[in-house]
Design a protein around this motif. Structure first.
Motif, PDB file in Angstrom:
ATOM      1  N   CYS A 250       4.582 -15.151  -0.251  1.00 37.91           N
ATOM      2  CA  CYS A 250       4.277 -13.902   0.040  1.00 37.91           C
ATOM      3  C   CYS A 250       3.883 -13.758   1.417  1.00 37.91           C
ATOM      4  O   CYS A 250       3.172 -14.498   2.024  1.00 37.91           O
ATOM      5  N   ARG A 251       4.257 -12.607   1.977  1.00 36.22           N
ATOM      6  CA  ARG A 251       4.045 -12.404   3.359  1.00 36.22           C
ATOM      7  C   ARG A 251       4.061 -10.839   3.598  1.00 36.22           C
ATOM      8  O   ARG A 251       4.469 -10.102   2.856  1.00 36.22           O
ATOM      9  N   THR A 252       3.181 -10.445   4.588  1.00 38.22           N
ATOM     10  CA  THR A 252       3.167  -8.988   5.046  1.00 38.22           C
ATOM     11  C   THR A 252       4.163  -8.785   6.362  1.00 38.22           C
ATOM     12  O   THR A 252       3.731  -9.782   7.248  1.00 38.22           O
ATOM     13  N   VAL A 253       4.859  -8.172   6.515  1.00 39.21           N
ATOM     14  CA  VAL A 253       5.804  -8.029   7.575  1.00 39.21           C
ATOM     15  C   VAL A 253       5.611  -6.540   8.102  1.00 39.21           C
ATOM     16  O   VAL A 253       5.494  -5.636   7.442  1.00 39.21           O
ATOM     17  N   ILE A 254       5.356  -6.656   9.693  1.00 36.06           N
ATOM     18  CA  ILE A 254       5.112  -5.164  10.396  1.00 36.06           C
ATOM     19  C   ILE A 254       6.234  -5.041  11.291  1.00 36.06           C
ATOM     20  O   ILE A 254       6.401  -6.171  12.374  1.00 36.06           O
ATOM     21  N   SER A 255       6.831  -3.931  11.167  1.00 37.78           N
ATOM     22  CA  SER A 255       7.964  -3.861  12.191  1.00 37.78           C
ATOM     23  C   SER A 255       7.870  -2.396  12.611  1.00 37.78           C
ATOM     24  O   SER A 255       7.906  -1.378  11.647  1.00 37.78           O
TER      25      SER A 255
ATOM     26  N   GLN B  17       8.832 -13.862  -2.414  1.00 36.43           N
ATOM     27  CA  GLN B  17      10.190 -14.624  -2.830  1.00 36.43           C
ATOM     28  C   GLN B  17       9.378 -15.515  -4.001  1.00 36.43           C
ATOM     29  O   GLN B  17       8.653 -16.132  -3.900  1.00 36.43           O
ATOM     30  N   VAL B  18      10.029 -15.557  -5.270  1.00 33.51           N
ATOM     31  CA  VAL B  18       9.555 -16.290  -6.537  1.00 33.51           C
ATOM     32  C   VAL B  18      10.802 -16.984  -6.812  1.00 33.51           C
ATOM     33  O   VAL B  18      11.804 -16.654  -7.084  1.00 33.51           O
ATOM     34  N   HIS B  19      10.388 -18.392  -7.034  1.00 28.05           N
ATOM     35  CA  HIS B  19      11.554 -19.267  -7.844  1.00 28.05           C
ATOM     36  C   HIS B  19      10.835 -19.651  -9.156  1.00 28.05           C
ATOM     37  O   HIS B  19       9.948 -20.009  -9.270  1.00 28.05           O
ATOM     38  N   VAL B  20      11.752 -19.650 -10.211  1.00 34.05           N
ATOM     39  CA  VAL B  20      11.519 -19.773 -11.601  1.00 34.05           C
ATOM     40  C   VAL B  20      12.589 -21.053 -11.742  1.00 34.05           C
ATOM     41  O   VAL B  20      13.928 -20.884 -11.869  1.00 34.05           O
TER      42      VAL B  20
ATOM     43  N   PHE C 119       9.730 -12.725 -17.316  1.00 36.84           N
ATOM     44  CA  PHE C 119       9.163 -12.703 -16.159  1.00 36.84           C
ATOM     45  C   PHE C 119       8.572 -11.552 -16.110  1.00 36.84           C
ATOM     46  O   PHE C 119       8.656 -10.526 -16.365  1.00 36.84           O
ATOM     47  N   GLU C 120       6.959 -11.791 -15.340  1.00 43.68           N
ATOM     48  CA  GLU C 120       6.147 -10.617 -15.149  1.00 43.68           C
ATOM     49  C   GLU C 120       5.615 -11.064 -13.791  1.00 43.68           C
ATOM     50  O   GLU C 120       5.085 -12.112 -13.837  1.00 43.68           O
ATOM     51  N   ASP C 121       5.378 -10.213 -12.873  1.00 49.80           N
ATOM     52  CA  ASP C 121       4.426 -10.145 -11.781  1.00 49.80           C
ATOM     53  C   ASP C 121       3.689  -8.849 -11.571  1.00 49.80           C
ATOM     54  O   ASP C 121       4.263  -7.711 -11.659  1.00 49.80           O
ATOM     55  N   ILE C 122       2.464  -8.882 -11.347  1.00 49.70           N
ATOM     56  CA  ILE C 122       1.522  -7.890 -11.323  1.00 49.70           C
ATOM     57  C   ILE C 122       0.850  -8.134  -9.726  1.00 49.70           C
ATOM     58  O   ILE C 122       0.174  -8.986  -9.632  1.00 49.70           O
ATOM     59  N   ILE C 123       1.053  -7.047  -9.013  1.00 48.08           N
ATOM     60  CA  ILE C 123       0.496  -6.954  -7.667  1.00 48.08           C
ATOM     61  C   ILE C 123      -0.444  -5.902  -7.392  1.00 48.08           C
ATOM     62  O   ILE C 123      -0.282  -4.695  -8.055  1.00 48.08           O
ATOM     63  N   THR C 124      -1.613  -6.337  -7.085  1.00 52.37           N
ATOM     64  CA  THR C 124      -2.643  -5.328  -6.847  1.00 52.37           C
ATOM     65  C   THR C 124      -2.733  -4.612  -5.471  1.00 52.37           C
ATOM     66  O   THR C 124      -2.824  -5.330  -4.475  1.00 52.37           O
ATOM     67  N   ILE C 125      -2.283  -3.282  -5.404  1.00 51.66           N
ATOM     68  CA  ILE C 125      -2.294  -2.695  -4.029  1.00 51.66           C
ATOM     69  C   ILE C 125      -3.748  -1.917  -3.949  1.00 51.66           C
ATOM     70  O   ILE C 125      -3.953  -1.125  -4.683  1.00 51.66           O
ATOM     71  N   PRO C 126      -4.203  -2.034  -2.765  1.00 54.11           N
ATOM     72  CA  PRO C 126      -5.612  -1.166  -2.695  1.00 54.11           C
ATOM     73  C   PRO C 126      -5.154   0.302  -2.677  1.00 54.11           C
ATOM     74  O   PRO C 126      -4.183   0.691  -2.190  1.00 54.11           O
ATOM     75  N   LEU C 127      -5.946   1.029  -3.112  1.00 49.25           N
ATOM     76  CA  LEU C 127      -5.789   2.518  -3.508  1.00 49.25           C
ATOM     77  C   LEU C 127      -5.647   3.252  -2.168  1.00 49.25           C
ATOM     78  O   LEU C 127      -5.010   4.332  -1.897  1.00 49.25           O
ATOM     79  N   GLN C 128      -5.981   2.742  -0.935  1.00 46.54           N
ATOM     80  CA  GLN C 128      -5.929   3.335   0.339  1.00 46.54           C
ATOM     81  C   GLN C 128      -4.648   3.080   0.903  1.00 46.54           C
ATOM     82  O   GLN C 128      -4.197   3.847   2.152  1.00 46.54           O
ATOM     83  N   LEU C 129      -3.548   2.423   0.333  1.00 46.19           N
ATOM     84  CA  LEU C 129      -2.469   2.153   0.853  1.00 46.19           C
ATOM     85  C   LEU C 129      -1.497   3.005  -0.174  1.00 46.19           C
ATOM     86  O   LEU C 129      -1.423   3.114  -1.443  1.00 46.19           O
TER      87      LEU C 129
ATOM     88  N   THR D 250      13.429 -11.680  -5.679  1.00 44.18           N
ATOM     89  CA  THR D 250      12.870 -11.347  -4.223  1.00 44.18           C
ATOM     90  C   THR D 250      12.474  -9.761  -4.437  1.00 44.18           C
ATOM     91  O   THR D 250      13.142  -9.030  -5.293  1.00 44.18           O
ATOM     92  N   TYR D 251      11.291  -9.412  -3.844  1.00 42.71           N
ATOM     93  CA  TYR D 251      11.279  -7.824  -3.901  1.00 42.71           C
ATOM     94  C   TYR D 251      10.294  -7.682  -2.741  1.00 42.71           C
ATOM     95  O   TYR D 251       9.600  -8.398  -2.134  1.00 42.71           O
ATOM     96  N   THR D 252      10.602  -6.302  -2.152  1.00 40.47           N
ATOM     97  CA  THR D 252      10.024  -5.846  -1.135  1.00 40.47           C
ATOM     98  C   THR D 252       9.306  -4.599  -1.277  1.00 40.47           C
ATOM     99  O   THR D 252       9.830  -3.550  -1.882  1.00 40.47           O
ATOM    100  N   ILE D 253       7.834  -4.401  -1.107  1.00 38.87           N
ATOM    101  CA  ILE D 253       7.200  -3.200  -1.436  1.00 38.87           C
ATOM    102  C   ILE D 253       6.842  -2.203   0.099  1.00 38.87           C
ATOM    103  O   ILE D 253       5.854  -2.922   0.715  1.00 38.87           O
ATOM    104  N   PRO D 254       7.386  -1.311   0.291  1.00 39.74           N
ATOM    105  CA  PRO D 254       6.918  -0.893   1.636  1.00 39.74           C
ATOM    106  C   PRO D 254       5.759   0.019   1.639  1.00 39.74           C
ATOM    107  O   PRO D 254       5.459   0.533   0.503  1.00 39.74           O
TER     108      PRO D 254
END
Length: 459
Positions: free
Chosen positions: A187-192, A201-204, A217-227, A267-271
């Motif tokens: 995983c990475r943060t991309v700033i453009s 990017q996940v490989h199973v 498949f399951e993925d849980i992403i924790t996003i701070p509430l300020q975002l 793959t997934y992207t969270i803007p």
């Protein structure tokens, strides 16, 4: 399976396998090996926090005139291991650290012949990196854990292939006899254009010997509430996205059948479309896959730094010396940051000034790259661009700098020297979000009559 990594004593030195020399060439599997972090552990070893196993082998050649240098090496490994999950590193004695080298996976090699049933050759070609009279160590890193299997290792020197086969050696990565899942994640943060997004990017993989169906498949992403997040893109599109719980993104679904050696790439992207306050934010997640009799997971974390500043400018006078002070302060929970500060001083017509120092900053005649000379009279009108580079603004702190001039003469009744902070530019803009600087432009004035007086006095 490979034993979990645990400390290994190098002295007295011992080998797991040490086959007899053939025409000056010896192959050894040491009892201990060195991991990339410098720890000395058992060989082979599985490192849980890396979800990787390590396998180390040594190849020695003497200096006899009949000895030929090694040109190729074939190490049998389980047929189901994917090349994308392998890193091969080489260290030549006396030549520093391990270096990554290329390899290929091949079942039927023109030199080594067919690999043992259920195996493939991990083939290393030396490409004249070394000849003879040395010891070369190979460390093989493979994502996942694999059972130990005993197989001979093949070596090619000149036009001859030698097979080294000790009793119950060498210990190589074998195959799991049933279907087995392996999840690996990056995983990475991309700033453009100052807009952040979180990319995953996940490989199973099925690293076992039998098909797996169905695979959930399951993925849980924790996003701070300020975002605040925008529309999430996911591949394959058949996966579901749930954002009903504030601060959490759940991506889940059935990814079908995975054959032995097969892989599903996800793959997934969270803007991020809004940030309520500056700060340093951590985004954690855990991806898991499960099928009957097997499951696997991997986690990764990424971060987002958001900075905001406030600019202030004031002045002071001591006789004919005028001093401007600039202050750039961190706002809120902004993390540490390094910035370039751009400042302009206007010397009006009728004044002559002199600078003895710019206090570590650069100074040029306005809109040019012509430096301002020190200890030299500067006759107005003159614009002076001052750049303070690599200014460090700490969390909950500030950066301060003073610039002084000496008033040499004045031929006007009333005028002012004006100094303005014009711009702040963060240095690491690819790795942070910049929410701007409050109070820009920040200006201070020193009034010049018979005497100088500051109109924006520093307290």
């Amino acid at each position: 399976m490979a034993l979990p990594a645990q400390p290994c004593e190098c002295l007295p030195y011992s080998n797991k396998c040490c086959c007899g020399t053939q025409t000056g060439i010896t192959v050894v599997q040491p009892e201990c090996q060195t991991l990339p972090n410098g720890l000395v552990v058992n060989n082979p070893a599985y490192v849980l926090d890396l979800n990787a196993s390590f396998w180390t082998y040594k190849f020695l050649t003497d200096c006899n005139s009949t000895t030929r240098g090694i040109s190729g090496i074939g190490i049998p490994i389980c047929l189901e291991i994917n090349s994308a999950n392998i890193i091969v590193e080489e260290k030549i004695d006396g030549c520093g650290i391990f270096q990554t080298v290329p390899f290929e996976l091949i079942e039927n090699d023109p030199n080594f012949g067919p690999a043992p049933a259920g195996f493939q050759f991990l083939k290393i070609v030396t490409d004249d990196r070394y000849d003879k009279g040395l010891c070369v160590e190979y460390r093989i890193r493979i994502i996942g854990d694999y059972p130990e299997a005993a197989q001979p290792i093949s070596v090619k020197a000149a036009n001859v292939v030698y097979k080294f086969a000790c009793t119950d050696c060498f210990i190589v990565p074998g195959c799991v006899q049933r279907g087995k899942l392996l999840v690996s994640k990056v995983c990475r943060t991309v700033i453009s254009n100052n807009q952040p997004s979180f990319e995953y990017q996940v490989h199973v993989d099925n690293v076992g010997k039998a098909p797996l169906n169905p695979v959930e498949f399951e993925d849980i992403i924790t996003i701070p509430l300020q975002l605040s997040i925008g529309t999430i893109t996911v591949s394959p599109s058949s996966l579901n996205v749930d954002t009903n719980i504030p601060g959490k993104v759940k991506i889940f679904g059935n990814i079908g059948t995975i054959e032995p050696g097969g892989r599903v790439a996800i793959t997934y992207t969270i803007p991020c479309i809004g940030i309520s306050s500056p700060g340093s934010y951590i985004i954690n997640n855990t991806a898991r896959a499960a099928a009957e009799g097997t499951d696997s997971g991997d986690l990764c974390g990424t971060n987002l730094n958001v900075v905001k500043f406030r600019a202030e400018k004031c002045c002071s006078v001591n006789g004919n010396v005028g001093t401007f002070k600039l202050t750039i302060s961190s706002v809120g929970n902004s993390p540490d940051a390094v910035v370039d500060i751009f400042d302009r001083m206007q010397i009006p017509a009728g004044l002559t000034v002199n600078f003895s120092s710019f206090n570590g900053c650069e100074a040029y005649f306005a809109d040019t790259l012509k430096p301002i000379p020190l200890n030299t009279d500067i006759i107005g009108p003159a614009g002076i661009d001052i750049i303070c580079r690599d200014a460090f603004i700490p969390f909950n702190g500030s950066f301060e700098k003073t610039i002084s001039y000496t008033l040499v003469s004045s031929s006007v009744n009333v005028t002012s020297v004006v100094n303005t902070i014009t711009n702040i530019t963060p240095k690491d803009i690819e790795n942070l979000v910049y929410e701007g600087t409050e109070n820009l432009p920040a200006t201070a004035n020193i009034k010049v009559e018979l005497l100088q007086s500051c109109l924006t006095s520093c307290l």
